[in-house]
Design an enzyme around this catalytic site. Structure first.
Site, PDB file in Angstrom:
ATOM      1  N   PRO A  23       2.504  -3.907   2.653  1.00  0.00           N
ATOM      2  CA  PRO A  23       3.706  -4.078   1.831  1.00  0.00           C
ATOM      3  C   PRO A  23       4.080  -2.754   1.187  1.00  0.00           C
ATOM      4  O   PRO A  23       3.214  -1.925   0.893  1.00  0.00           O
ATOM      5  CB  PRO A  23       3.276  -5.110   0.780  1.00  0.00           C
ATOM      6  CG  PRO A  23       1.791  -4.944   0.690  1.00  0.00           C
ATOM      7  CD  PRO A  23       1.331  -4.596   2.079  1.00  0.00           C
ATOM      8  N   LYS A  24       5.368  -2.541   0.985  1.00  0.00           N
ATOM      9  CA  LYS A  24       5.830  -1.323   0.320  1.00  0.00           C
ATOM     10  C   LYS A  24       5.994  -1.620  -1.167  1.00  0.00           C
ATOM     11  O   LYS A  24       6.962  -2.256  -1.583  1.00  0.00           O
ATOM     12  CB  LYS A  24       7.140  -0.809   0.923  1.00  0.00           C
ATOM     13  CG  LYS A  24       7.526   0.558   0.379  1.00  0.00           C
ATOM     14  CD  LYS A  24       8.766   1.108   1.038  1.00  0.00           C
ATOM     15  CE  LYS A  24       9.019   2.537   0.559  1.00  0.00           C
ATOM     16  NZ  LYS A  24       9.043   2.670  -0.905  1.00  0.00           N
ATOM     17  N   TRP A  25       5.047  -1.151  -1.949  1.00  0.00           N
ATOM     18  CA  TRP A  25       5.061  -1.368  -3.388  1.00  0.00           C
ATOM     19  C   TRP A  25       6.110  -0.481  -4.038  1.00  0.00           C
ATOM     20  O   TRP A  25       6.347   0.640  -3.597  1.00  0.00           O
ATOM     21  CB  TRP A  25       3.681  -1.078  -3.981  1.00  0.00           C
ATOM     22  CG  TRP A  25       2.641  -1.978  -3.412  1.00  0.00           C
ATOM     23  CD1 TRP A  25       1.829  -1.735  -2.344  1.00  0.00           C
ATOM     24  CD2 TRP A  25       2.337  -3.302  -3.857  1.00  0.00           C
ATOM     25  NE1 TRP A  25       1.031  -2.818  -2.095  1.00  0.00           N
ATOM     26  CE2 TRP A  25       1.320  -3.803  -3.016  1.00  0.00           C
ATOM     27  CE3 TRP A  25       2.817  -4.116  -4.886  1.00  0.00           C
ATOM     28  CZ2 TRP A  25       0.779  -5.069  -3.170  1.00  0.00           C
ATOM     29  CZ3 TRP A  25       2.275  -5.375  -5.043  1.00  0.00           C
ATOM     30  CH2 TRP A  25       1.270  -5.840  -4.197  1.00  0.00           C
TER      31      TRP A  25
END
Length: 364
Positions: free
Chosen positions: A28-30
């Protein structure tokens, strides 16, 4: 410090892509503050993407590093703030953590604690791991930070390992489902990828939406008044006020200069303008304060050139956070066919809020 990888280090970056690629490792791209963490015993430094130290702003993260990471290591991750009630990332309040007063820093660390989500390791002990393929670095990271239990209410704190999958379908599910949690999208990494500082060798796929916005003014470019620095955007609210959304800032210099002449017929006085707040701080809403203020540069000029609110642009953006663009919007096109008064909040798509805590705790 005596480490095989020493600060400052510019983190490895990602190149945008329209689709999630096949055959990669997916994370996931935080959306927080990218941070490279250096620990040599009791000496700990949190380095930002622009190589500026952030250690003093996040004392609770420093203590979490001290408690959870090996005595000598370098890791790459993201400092994030998760809303204690909803479980959604709160980038707006995260920005407020960058405060110059030590007393305020201590208070905010207690009131809005942050966590460090780690997704890479650059060094362990005397070993430089940057030349190893990502698959091996990830395996070493999983040994250091096994998925730990996480309370499903309250704030997220400590040092956490980011979820990873090698299943593209799972990554696509994350992309769709976790937008409501405030995640930016998905990052794809090749198994054999070495760590390459400041190079765009990963792939990122981000959410992209468009919104027709009123152009209510512009800030002059830092080079002088003959070029536009950023276009200031707004939407009409239900009470007839014009809420500030943020700005469009990425324009070629030739276009910046041409815009000064093109916008000249619309230049007006502040008197009667929707943003005529008289420069006074008292009585302003948070959105109005952000229209004039800068959290990132206290010395930045806050003056703007007011325009009659008649022009409309279609702006590309990734996420609205607290009624503001989380990141600077991009210019898609001008909309001369659109009535500025029709640019209201009704057109905004809002994903359903999603609690990120079960996902971060290993719930998928």
């Amino acid at each position: 410090m005596h480490l095989p990888v020493l600060p400052p280090v510019r983190p490895m970056l990602a190149r945008p892509a329209p689709q999630v690629p096949e055959g990669r490792c997916y994370e996931p791209k935080w959306d927080g503050f990218r941070t490279v963490v250096f620990r040599d015993g009791d000496e700990i430094e949190l380095g930002s993407r622009n190589e500026r130290p952030m250690t003093r702003y996040f004392p609770e993260v420093v203590e979490a590093v001290r408690a959870s990471l090996p005595p000598r290591c370098v890791v790459d991750g993201e400092v994030v703030l998760v809303d204690a009630d909803t479980g959604v990332l709160d980038f707006d309040r995260l920005q407020l953590r960058l405060h110059p007063a030590a007393s305020r820093v201590a208070r905010l660390a207690a009131e809005t604690p942050c966590a460090l989500v780690v997704f890479d390791v650059l060094a362990l002990g005397d070993e430089d791991l940057t030349g190893l393929p990502f698959a091996q670095r990830r395996a070493r990271l999983e040994e250091l930070l096994p998925v730990a239990p996480l309370p499903l209410d309250g704030p997220v704190t400590g040092v956490r390992l980011t979820p990873l999958t090698r299943d593209r379908d799972v990554a696509l599910d994350w992309f769709d489902r976790l937008e409501g949690a405030g995640l930016d999208g998905v990052v794809a990494k090749a198994e054999d990828l070495t760590y390459q500082p400041d190079k765009r060798v990963m792939t990122k796929v981000k959410h992209v939406r468009t919104l027709d916005c009123v152009v209510a003014g512009y800030r002059p470019h830092t080079s002088g008044p003959d070029a536009v620095g950023s276009l200031m955007l707004g939407l009409w609210d239900e009470h007839g006020g014009l809420d500030s959304l943020g700005v469009i800032g990425a324009l070629p210099m030739a276009r910046r200069r041409a815009l000064v002449d093109e916008l000249a017929p619309y230049v007006t006085d502040l008197a009667g303008h929707p943003w005529d707040w008289g420069g006074a701080a008292e009585g302003l809403t948070d959105a109005q304060r952000r229209s004039f203020g800068s959290r990132w540069n206290a010395g930045k000029s806050l003056a703007f050139v007011p325009l009659r609110p008649e022009l409309v642009v279609e702006a590309r953006y990734d996420f609205l956070d607290g009624g503001r663009f989380r990141h600077t919007a991009q210019l898609s096109r001008w909309r001369p066919d659109r009535d500025a008064r029709s640019c209201t909040w009704d057109q905004v798509e809002r994903p359903e809020p999603v609690d990120v805590r079960p996902f971060l705790a290993g719930g998928g």
